[in-house]
Design an enzyme around this catalytic site. Sequence first.
Site, short mmCIF file in Angstrom:
data_model
loop_
_atom_site.label_atom_id
_atom_site.label_comp_id
_atom_site.label_asym_id
_atom_site.label_seq_id
_atom_site.Cartn_x
_atom_site.Cartn_y
_atom_site.Cartn_z
N THR A 50 -38.27 29.02 11.22
CA THR A 50 -39.39 28.26 10.67
C THR A 50 -39.00 26.80 10.50
O THR A 50 -39.77 25.88 10.82
CB THR A 50 -39.82 28.84 9.31
N GLN B 240 -50.31 29.35 10.64
CA GLN B 240 -49.39 29.76 9.58
C GLN B 240 -48.28 28.72 9.42
O GLN B 240 -47.68 28.29 10.40
CB GLN B 240 -48.77 31.14 9.91
N ASP B 241 -48.04 28.32 8.16
CA ASP B 241 -46.96 27.37 7.84
C ASP B 241 -47.15 26.01 8.51
O ASP B 241 -46.22 25.44 9.08
CB ASP B 241 -45.60 27.95 8.23
N ASP C 72 -50.24 30.63 4.12
CA ASP C 72 -49.20 29.81 3.48
C ASP C 72 -49.09 28.43 4.14
O ASP C 72 -47.99 27.91 4.36
CB ASP C 72 -47.83 30.51 3.57
N TRP D 109 -44.19 32.44 -3.29
CA TRP D 109 -43.15 32.66 -2.29
C TRP D 109 -41.80 32.92 -2.96
O TRP D 109 -41.03 33.75 -2.50
CB TRP D 109 -43.09 31.43 -1.39
N GLN E 252 -45.24 31.89 12.08
CA GLN E 252 -44.79 30.62 11.52
C GLN E 252 -44.59 29.57 12.62
O GLN E 252 -43.82 29.79 13.57
CB GLN E 252 -43.47 30.80 10.76
N ARG F 92 -49.91 31.92 -3.24
CA ARG F 92 -49.15 33.11 -3.63
C ARG F 92 -47.70 32.71 -3.85
O ARG F 92 -47.22 31.73 -3.26
CB ARG F 92 -49.27 34.23 -2.61
#
Length: 547
Positions: free
Chosen positions: A311, A363-364, A385, A455, A341, A453
Amino acid sequence: MLSSLFPSLSMAKHYYYNNNVPPETFCDSTEDPPYCKTLLANQYGNAYDYGRICVEKSVSQSLTFLNLMDSYLHDDYEYDQNTIRALQDCRFLAQLNYDFLYTTQETVNKSSTVLQSSHAEDIVTQLSATLTNQQTCLEGLESTASDESVKSFVSSMLSNDTRLHSMSLCLFKRGWAPDKKIKHSWKHNGRSQYKMPKRLRDMYDSSRGNHGHHGNHHWRKLLQTDTVNVRDMLVVSKDGSGNFTTINEAIAASPNNSAASDGYFIVFIKEGVYEEYVSIAKNKKHLMLVGDGINHTIITGDHNVVDGFTTFNSATFSVVGEGFVAVNITFRNTAGPSKHQAVALRSGADLSAFYMCSFEGYQDTLYTHSMRQFYSDCDIYGTVDFIFGNAAVVFQNCNIFPRLPMTGQFNTITAQGRTNPNQNTGMSIHNATVRPADDLAPLVGAVKTYLGRPWKQYSRTVFMESFLDGFVDPAGWHDWSGSFALNTLYYAEHNNSGRGSSTLGRVLWPGYHVIGPTDAANFTVSNFLRGEIWLPQTGVPFLNGLI
């Protein structure tokens, strides 16, 4: 014990921090007394002595780990590409950690019991980032590296070192950095305006005239006077009309280790799609990248974890150079939702600012990795996220657009990564607008969207004075894994508006709060980032306090 010896806790603290006491007694007031006692065994001094001892051990151990990474990456060793990428991340982060800890050691060795609060906050930021870097290295190894022997040994070493560095942060805060207090909860009487440097303004005028996409009334209003000190400037243009045709060439030609007093070195990136992976190193300080506008200057790539990247190193654009500023640029990762990610931008640049930029991914998308960061008037797109990391960061006046995720997924806007209660990190989302992106808007009833949320164990995120559209789930927040972090996280909302802002149906976690203006003031630009000290020189507009 303290209450029986001293009539007040403040007297006890004064005694233990200014008089010699055995480590067995001193360590009882830390968060990990058994480890502290082992670490300081056979020592005798006061809090400042113990802090220096701990930091010295951290410096020594960080150098040992850095040398280990060098040995693993020596040409004589052969690993698969996934393991090499994870080790390269660890080596990069280990160098940062050694630099941070060495700076801390120099500071504590020169100071007695008094340290300017702003200087102390600089050190707390660096020590907080050290723990984040440790965690990032560990996660990259666990998720990407294929060599089990390397993974096992390095992970064990990381675990031990993290306990040591955590104690250094703990003892530094106890000795030199007082708990951050609310300086004020006043409301700001106006928002500063962006003042473009005259040399750059003249270039915009000559290249765009009064009828281009920068010639509108709003843009002209932003270009009124100069507040930014400019050292020099280079131009990047794909058509060859500038100094360079690629961004990386211009970055390489920029000066190293510039001081803030030298002024910004500006790289003006003319309109175009730049398919480059750009990484701005620590020695490239006080760079300002200015583009031709969102969706006009685009930096794009498609690295992702499915294709073997961590990531951390999937980012299209990454920066750790202190004092970095970006204006009018789109940062994009086109890997798509199926590649999981895939980072558009990763920042670990202290005192960095992004103005009128767009971050696009799934994502990310936006990795606010570490240090102190500010985002103003930016657009952020993603699914899972998509704003994540462990910086101390404020997003102000930004547009946040959850997109359509893969089938079976739900959207989570934030995933904050604070791992230690002494870290000065967290996300403050202030005066933002949260609406569905165009691809999600027709299907909002079929996709759940949450504010965030947890992590990590001490995840900390605040939404305040923001517009939350009705597609935000009434619960507001989603768990990460069962009851993990629900008692230790800090999630809060203050004075938001919109159909998605009602807190009546919110989660009932111990760590969730609906807060008033006094608590919300802790997360303003002034109190959370000390922004009034460093943001004016960037020219980026900001509100110091609440609206």
